[in-house]
Design a protein around this motif. Sequence first.
Motif, PDB file in Angstrom:
ATOM      1  N   VAL A 146       0.840  -1.201   0.000  1.00 54.77           N
ATOM      2  CA  VAL A 146       0.000   0.000   0.000  1.00 54.77           C
ATOM      3  C   VAL A 146       0.874   1.249   0.000  1.00 54.77           C
ATOM      4  O   VAL A 146       0.648   2.194  -0.774  1.00 54.77           O
ATOM      5  CB  VAL A 146      -0.938  -0.007   1.223  1.00 54.77           C
ATOM      6  N   VAL A 147       1.882   1.261   0.868  1.00 62.43           N
ATOM      7  CA  VAL A 147       2.784   2.414   0.936  1.00 62.43           C
ATOM      8  C   VAL A 147       3.556   2.564  -0.369  1.00 62.43           C
ATOM      9  O   VAL A 147       3.724   3.679  -0.895  1.00 62.43           O
ATOM     10  CB  VAL A 147       3.745   2.250   2.129  1.00 62.43           C
ATOM     11  N   LEU A 148       4.013   1.449  -0.916  1.00 67.49           N
ATOM     12  CA  LEU A 148       4.777   1.490  -2.160  1.00 67.49           C
ATOM     13  C   LEU A 148       3.922   2.023  -3.307  1.00 67.49           C
ATOM     14  O   LEU A 148       4.340   2.920  -4.058  1.00 67.49           O
ATOM     15  CB  LEU A 148       5.292   0.083  -2.478  1.00 67.49           C
ATOM     16  N   ALA A 149       2.707   1.482  -3.442  1.00 67.59           N
ATOM     17  CA  ALA A 149       1.820   1.947  -4.510  1.00 67.59           C
ATOM     18  C   ALA A 149       1.418   3.398  -4.295  1.00 67.59           C
ATOM     19  O   ALA A 149       1.358   4.190  -5.253  1.00 67.59           O
ATOM     20  CB  ALA A 149       0.584   1.057  -4.578  1.00 67.59           C
ATOM     21  N   GLY A 150       1.134   3.772  -3.046  1.00 64.91           N
ATOM     22  CA  GLY A 150       0.776   5.162  -2.770  1.00 64.91           C
ATOM     23  C   GLY A 150       1.898   6.124  -3.100  1.00 64.91           C
ATOM     24  O   GLY A 150       1.662   7.224  -3.623  1.00 64.91           O
ATOM     25  N   GLY A 151       3.140   5.732  -2.806  1.00 64.09           N
ATOM     26  CA  GLY A 151       4.270   6.591  -3.138  1.00 64.09           C
ATOM     27  C   GLY A 151       4.404   6.817  -4.632  1.00 64.09           C
ATOM     28  O   GLY A 151       4.636   7.951  -5.085  1.00 64.09           O
ATOM     29  N   PHE A 152       4.261   5.755  -5.415  1.00 64.75           N
ATOM     30  CA  PHE A 152       4.327   5.922  -6.870  1.00 64.75           C
ATOM     31  C   PHE A 152       3.159   6.762  -7.384  1.00 64.75           C
ATOM     32  O   PHE A 152       3.312   7.558  -8.317  1.00 64.75           O
ATOM     33  CB  PHE A 152       4.326   4.555  -7.552  1.00 64.75           C
TER      34      PHE A 152
END
Length: 578
Positions: free
Chosen positions: A50-56
């Motif tokens: 979730v954090v990874l996708a949100g950052g992108f």
Amino acid sequence: MPGRLRAALVAAAVGALLLAAGAIAGVVSPPAPPAFPAWPMLLVLDLLPVVLAGGFLLRGRAGVAAAVLTAFALIAPGRAVADLQLAVDAGLTGRPELLRPTSLAPLHPSLGLWLLLAGHLATGLAGLLAASRPGAQPEGAARGEPVARVAPLRQGRLAVALCLGLAGAVGLVGRPFTSDDPFLVPRAALDAPVAAMAGGLLVAIAVPLAAVLAASSADPATTRGGLLGIATGVFVLAVPPLAATASVAEVHLTWGPPVALAAAVGLAAFAVPAGRAVPAEDDQPEEPAEVTLPGQARLQTAAGLLAVLTGVAALGGVLAPQLVVPEGVSLPAGYASRLLLPAGLLVSVLGVASLSARLATAVRPALAVAWAAIPLAGAAAGDAVLTASQVGADVRPGVGAWLTGLAVLGSVAVACCAALAGGVERDDVDLTDVRPNPAATVPAAVAAVLAVGAFGLPALRAPDYVEPGVWSDFRVASWGLLVGLATVVGAAVLAPLCRPARRTALLLGAAGVVGVRLLEMPLTGARAEGASAGPGTWLAVACALALLVGALTSARSGTRTAEDGARGRADDERAGPV
């Protein structure tokens, strides 16, 4: 932010919270607390995608974010099926991050299990929403930049993704840890109860599949996001056993989680160069990406080198001890590993022949089939090692077992190189005039039918002895039988469609695999008192004969075809120009 991608991100976050809530609420009744406070770690791990996708997404890279969620969701079905083991028999799960039984009292599923399943469902839903987002534009198009396009697809990129994915899968299906606690029983995926085994195998299939699909995408955003997503998934599954070994004194480290963790790091690092785009110039026409393969000669040489190394590793599996036992205890006779001797010799000889420029093309079809002899023999040896390792913590795999595992992995690499070499060869040959050969069809069809019995029925019979089988008593050795059966039947089906020389080599390679199966009775019959040849042995004899007859028929037809062609050319020369 696209609407469906926003919904996918919310669903993934809800899934992570549900998974952590399940660990907090407890998965069984009466309560059996986890071996260590694991829910904060589980929450952080499941929030990673979730954090990874949100950052992108915040950086305007919606394609990468969607691919991260989609790839991570591919392991959700396997995780859900594995968690169903908690409802069947929680005492056999071996999940110290969720529960640690302290008695043999029956455990029943409670609220936490249903929260876990709901979390996996939400994660899968997030992947579906991310994969189906409409109206996706190439990155940079919205800012008026030249649209980036991926560089031509290279076979090396697919090979690296496949190898890393397979390494992650192997690490995840291995035994997660060893335990001195009799109520905390860890098991490898192939040795686990039905639900846990099915879930582990689904995850093992999803990891290399997701890696290859991501690496083969023509969109650089999908490639990078997919590799990062599946790397995150492997990382999430590899960390809990490592945390358990660090937190619980009775739990000890094995090779599986470190291998999976290394594969996750490799996939994440590989995502950077693999997902790098090439800016499209305005004066360059847009061309579809093409797959470029190494030359046939290089692939055949690679297959030969790998085959020699694989054969040497298999022979090492015979010579080196398969088990390490306590001092003063004699090693049991390694009957199961004896099949590695003919299998290793078969693959080694074909590998040496493949290194010859004159013989490489001729033996390539045989090598593309004969590799299956290694898993056939290696699975039987591995079954014996796993069975012996369950006797006690002091009995563990020896050097021979590790060499056998390397040989099995090497045989898969041999099969890939040989198959790719065949694909390159077929691209350079006109196959429009190739028709099924009636003379080879009959023996090949007979061999295919006989192979079902040769691999599916017991090779030896003895009082009070039950051999691993395909239809019943399915164990680790049964996977080797399935590989051998599928390979021989596949070769028999394809042989009539091949050119005569290739058909002959293909059938001879299949006969070699059946020959290894045939040798099981004479090489390992001493394991059981009063052993005699079973129906599998006699059917293997018949199958090998049918394959040899087909190869001989094919060789003769090829000779006649060559003679007819030479005679026709001579007649044309005598007739002179028309």
